[in-house]
Scaffold this active site. Sequence first.
Site, PDB file in Angstrom:
ATOM      1  N   LYS A  19       0.841  -1.203   0.000  1.00 48.02           N
ATOM      2  CA  LYS A  19       0.000   0.000   0.000  1.00 48.02           C
ATOM      3  C   LYS A  19       0.874   1.249   0.000  1.00 48.02           C
ATOM      4  O   LYS A  19       0.642   2.203  -0.754  1.00 48.02           O
ATOM      5  CB  LYS A  19      -0.868  -0.029   1.255  1.00 48.02           C
ATOM      6  CG  LYS A  19      -1.614   1.253   1.518  1.00 48.02           C
ATOM      7  CD  LYS A  19      -2.092   1.285   2.974  1.00 48.02           C
ATOM      8  CE  LYS A  19      -2.713   2.611   3.314  1.00 48.02           C
ATOM      9  NZ  LYS A  19      -4.037   2.780   2.726  1.00 48.02           N
ATOM     10  N   ARG A 524      -6.600   0.573  -0.478  1.00 46.47           N
ATOM     11  CA  ARG A 524      -7.244   0.724   0.828  1.00 46.47           C
ATOM     12  C   ARG A 524      -7.275  -0.599   1.599  1.00 46.47           C
ATOM     13  O   ARG A 524      -7.726  -1.621   1.083  1.00 46.47           O
ATOM     14  CB  ARG A 524      -8.669   1.239   0.662  1.00 46.47           C
ATOM     15  CG  ARG A 524      -9.278   1.644   1.969  1.00 46.47           C
ATOM     16  CD  ARG A 524     -10.689   2.161   1.774  1.00 46.47           C
ATOM     17  NE  ARG A 524     -11.450   1.947   2.969  1.00 46.47           N
ATOM     18  CZ  ARG A 524     -11.386   2.725   4.035  1.00 46.47           C
ATOM     19  NH1 ARG A 524     -10.604   3.791   4.032  1.00 46.47           N
ATOM     20  NH2 ARG A 524     -12.105   2.446   5.108  1.00 46.47           N
ATOM     21  N   ASP A 610     -27.916   2.584  11.746  1.00 47.88           N
ATOM     22  CA  ASP A 610     -27.418   2.408  10.377  1.00 47.88           C
ATOM     23  C   ASP A 610     -27.210   0.939  10.043  1.00 47.88           C
ATOM     24  O   ASP A 610     -26.621   0.202  10.833  1.00 47.88           O
ATOM     25  CB  ASP A 610     -26.060   3.118  10.215  1.00 47.88           C
ATOM     26  CG  ASP A 610     -26.192   4.633  10.280  1.00 47.88           C
ATOM     27  OD1 ASP A 610     -27.203   5.153   9.792  1.00 47.88           O
ATOM     28  OD2 ASP A 610     -25.269   5.280  10.819  1.00 47.88           O
ATOM     29  N   GLU A 676     -29.717   5.604  -0.775  1.00 45.99           N
ATOM     30  CA  GLU A 676     -29.036   6.325  -1.826  1.00 45.99           C
ATOM     31  C   GLU A 676     -29.953   6.359  -3.038  1.00 45.99           C
ATOM     32  O   GLU A 676     -30.528   5.346  -3.406  1.00 45.99           O
ATOM     33  CB  GLU A 676     -27.758   5.605  -2.213  1.00 45.99           C
ATOM     34  CG  GLU A 676     -27.015   6.351  -3.281  1.00 45.99           C
ATOM     35  CD  GLU A 676     -26.083   5.452  -4.055  1.00 45.99           C
ATOM     36  OE1 GLU A 676     -25.129   4.965  -3.465  1.00 45.99           O
ATOM     37  OE2 GLU A 676     -26.345   5.264  -5.243  1.00 45.99           O
ATOM     38  N   HIS A 705     -20.690  11.470  -2.711  1.00 46.16           N
ATOM     39  CA  HIS A 705     -19.438  10.885  -3.205  1.00 46.16           C
ATOM     40  C   HIS A 705     -18.713  11.821  -4.151  1.00 46.16           C
ATOM     41  O   HIS A 705     -17.572  11.584  -4.510  1.00 46.16           O
ATOM     42  CB  HIS A 705     -19.725   9.546  -3.888  1.00 46.16           C
ATOM     43  CG  HIS A 705     -20.551   8.633  -3.026  1.00 46.16           C
ATOM     44  ND1 HIS A 705     -21.927   8.678  -3.008  1.00 46.16           N
ATOM     45  CD2 HIS A 705     -20.198   7.709  -2.108  1.00 46.16           C
ATOM     46  CE1 HIS A 705     -22.381   7.794  -2.136  1.00 46.16           C
ATOM     47  NE2 HIS A 705     -21.360   7.203  -1.582  1.00 46.16           N
ATOM     48  N   CYS A 737     -25.600   9.899   2.025  1.00 44.53           N
ATOM     49  CA  CYS A 737     -24.754   9.172   2.987  1.00 44.53           C
ATOM     50  C   CYS A 737     -24.126  10.197   3.930  1.00 44.53           C
ATOM     51  O   CYS A 737     -24.411  11.399   3.827  1.00 44.53           O
ATOM     52  CB  CYS A 737     -23.684   8.343   2.269  1.00 44.53           C
ATOM     53  SG  CYS A 737     -22.969   7.040   3.303  1.00 44.53           S
TER      54      CYS A 737
HETATM   55  N1  GLN Z   1     -24.002   7.534  10.167  1.00 48.60           N
HETATM   56  C1  GLN Z   1     -22.933   7.167   9.319  1.00 48.60           C
HETATM   57  C2  GLN Z   1     -22.313   8.433   8.735  1.00 48.60           C
HETATM   58  O1  GLN Z   1     -23.009   9.388   8.585  1.00 48.60           O
HETATM   59  C3  GLN Z   1     -23.411   6.282   8.192  1.00 48.60           C
HETATM   60  C4  GLN Z   1     -22.282   5.814   7.328  1.00 48.60           C
HETATM   61  C5  GLN Z   1     -22.645   4.774   6.305  1.00 48.60           C
HETATM   62  O2  GLN Z   1     -23.776   4.639   5.937  1.00 48.60           O
HETATM   63  N2  GLN Z   1     -21.696   4.057   5.795  1.00 48.60           N
HETATM   64  O3  GLN Z   1     -21.128   8.452   8.420  1.00 48.60           O
HETATM   65 ZN    ZN Z   2     -24.404   5.500   3.767  1.00 47.17          ZN
END
Ligand code: GLN
Ligand code: ZN
Length: 765
Positions: A19, A524, A610, A676, A705, A737
Amino acid sequence: MIKLHSLGFPKIGKNREWKKAIESYWSGNISLEKLEKLGKELRLNNWQLQNNSGLDYVPVGDFNYYDHILNASLTLGVIPSRFSSIDRKNITLDDMFLMARGRSARGIEESASEMTKWFDTNYHYIVPEFTKNQKFELSFSSLFDEVAEAHKAGFKAKPVFIGPVSYLWLGKVKGDDFDKLSLLKPLLNVYQEILSKLLAQGVEWIELDEPILSMELDENWQEAIKDAYSAFNESGAGKNILLANYFDKLGENRDLAISLPVGGLHLDLIKGKSDFSYVEQKLAKDKILSAGIVDGGNIWINDIAASVEMLRGAYLRRGQNLWLAPSCSLLHVPVDATLEEKMDSDVKSWLAFSVQKLAELNQIRLGLIDGKGEEFINILKERQEILSVKQASMKVINQQVRGKVAGLDESDYKRKSSFAKRRIQQKDNLNLPLFPTTTIGSFPQTAQIRKYRRLYKSSQMSLVEYENKIKEEIDKVIQKQLKIGLDVLVHGEPERNDMVEYFGEQMAGFAFSTYGWVQSYGSRCVKPPIIYGDISRPNEITIKWSAYAKSKLDANKIVKGMLTGPITMLRWSFVRDDLTQREVALQLALAIKEETLDLEKAGIQIIQIDEPAFREGMPLKNSEWKDYFDWAVGAFQVASSGVRDETQIHTHMCYSEFNDIMDAIAKMDADVISIEASRSGFELIGGLQNFKYPNDIGPGVYDIHSPNVPSTKEMVDLLKKASQLIDHEKLWVNPDCGLKTRNWPEVEKSLENMVQAAKTMRELC
Ligand code: GLN
Ligand code: ZN
């Protein structure tokens, strides 16, 4: 003599040298030549290590600078036309990075290739792209070069390459739709070339991986497998092919696998134990049976006695035609457990990383050929001792937790009232406008927060000081949200480096390694927590942060508490193998339930649990989904159901494909789900059309993203479309997200526009 081999070794090196080398190259600190030199050293080291560990063949082709499926695409000449700068006759690592990341050191930019999960693991591969008149052409020569390199260094090479049918299955059709299987014939021609080149280099065995044999395939795909391997056999290469399946049992594909005209068959005997006696009986005795007897996908020591017992009959019948290997590539486990000096010594003695797994293969072989010899008797004695300590350990068993799980009854899986009733009470309690706005939980994790955490973890900052810094951050996040005008606020999650690790660190039953890295995608790497024992929550975990945020606000303002769900905790950890996943998930659920109830007690009116990993936990075989949904949904219900009707439960999932899991998601019965939906804007509609969620929904209206700031108009358009498909009273407005990877200026502007979009919608309704 029984032969030992492996399907792949972690390329990352003991200290993630791999890495570091790649990232130094990306940031311009080392040259391409230097990167290639470091890569070569790593390969040679890994081969040497595996050779020293007694392997009869070393795998070649498991090394790469990004992903093995991307390597395969380059080898086969599957290069999407947008990467027009790539010269197929002379492919460089830069070209590879361009395809993977969308940019190369030479300053070329293009949209990056898509990445997706590798079967049911946490590894991600680069998705091959096929067009209607796809040409295949032997292009990239790394496989052959590395075989030559291994031979030159004196190792017996066994090339490892993805099988043609799994390769097609893994790819995606771009442009006009067509049946991918129509590409099989031209693809096989290049495979034939590859096979004959490798044989000309003097290799004895070529491993072709067909992990899709772990899935329930329709007839066309089964036929394709038959056709492919018959074709290889006709050209004379069949007897040199070791066909490998892994990640699950062959199940209904077992007769197909047995009948293929290949020299040998590798079975995953960890996940596919139930195939073993059938396949062993039916597979021709002159074929190699490679027994994947140590777990390549998890980190626990092998029960050597049980393994020897299981294989004894096969050894008697097959002799040297029985080979031993890990169940799958060791890519999915860390390198060497002896490095873990800080770990509890009992827990450490229960771990086998890659190096230890290769030693176990030797031990199992010894047990088969000389089971009564002194050396093996001693090995066995030592192993039995460790395993019995583990079995009886107080660290592993917590009777109270077991009792709680056993005592769960129907009412623990249900909210007190139906959603319709809860909704009325929540409306009264929360008093939110139409199109309520919120975020998914995290706000930018600035360099400063990370610095404070480093200082605290290395004892250069006291706990009190550190916690004060976190509180300052929460103050800042609250002020910013008030200014932006969001309806439901969050504390921003500044205390969390990772959404699983943070909770795991505060639960009993979890251990954390120092060097237990595995590759997740590209450069990663992740260090999954280790669930070794019964799980409980000795103390509150997040209450103080949520309560602090609430204390900073007027009574009419709402703070949402943020928790990680049981399935995500489970999926993103290495999980004990002496208990069912269902049981572990319920233990996690009970620990999270305690946290949920304490949040409620602290006056938190909305709690989000989550579950981004919910979908990826689905078994490879469709027929097993029902059982998975049963326990996975059950665990979420247990974690979330204890609260009063007026407390609103949210959940979040980071994807938009719900077609095949809608019923399960609906059964979770969260009052609100955020998903999403915004990536590539208008796909939203396609996704939502099938999204018949009975409760309230927040389809993410902007793509976190990307660094782009979405305009109010874009988001209004999306919300208008959404409200044509979903009753507008059910809609929430949120990003798709968490915002932790973004920077503040982007986030503030985007959220301001988002709040404005919600206001516009309210005026329209
Ligand atoms: N609560 C988390 C955040 O806001 C959710 C992250 C995720 O869905 N991977 O980072
Ligand atoms: Zn998410």
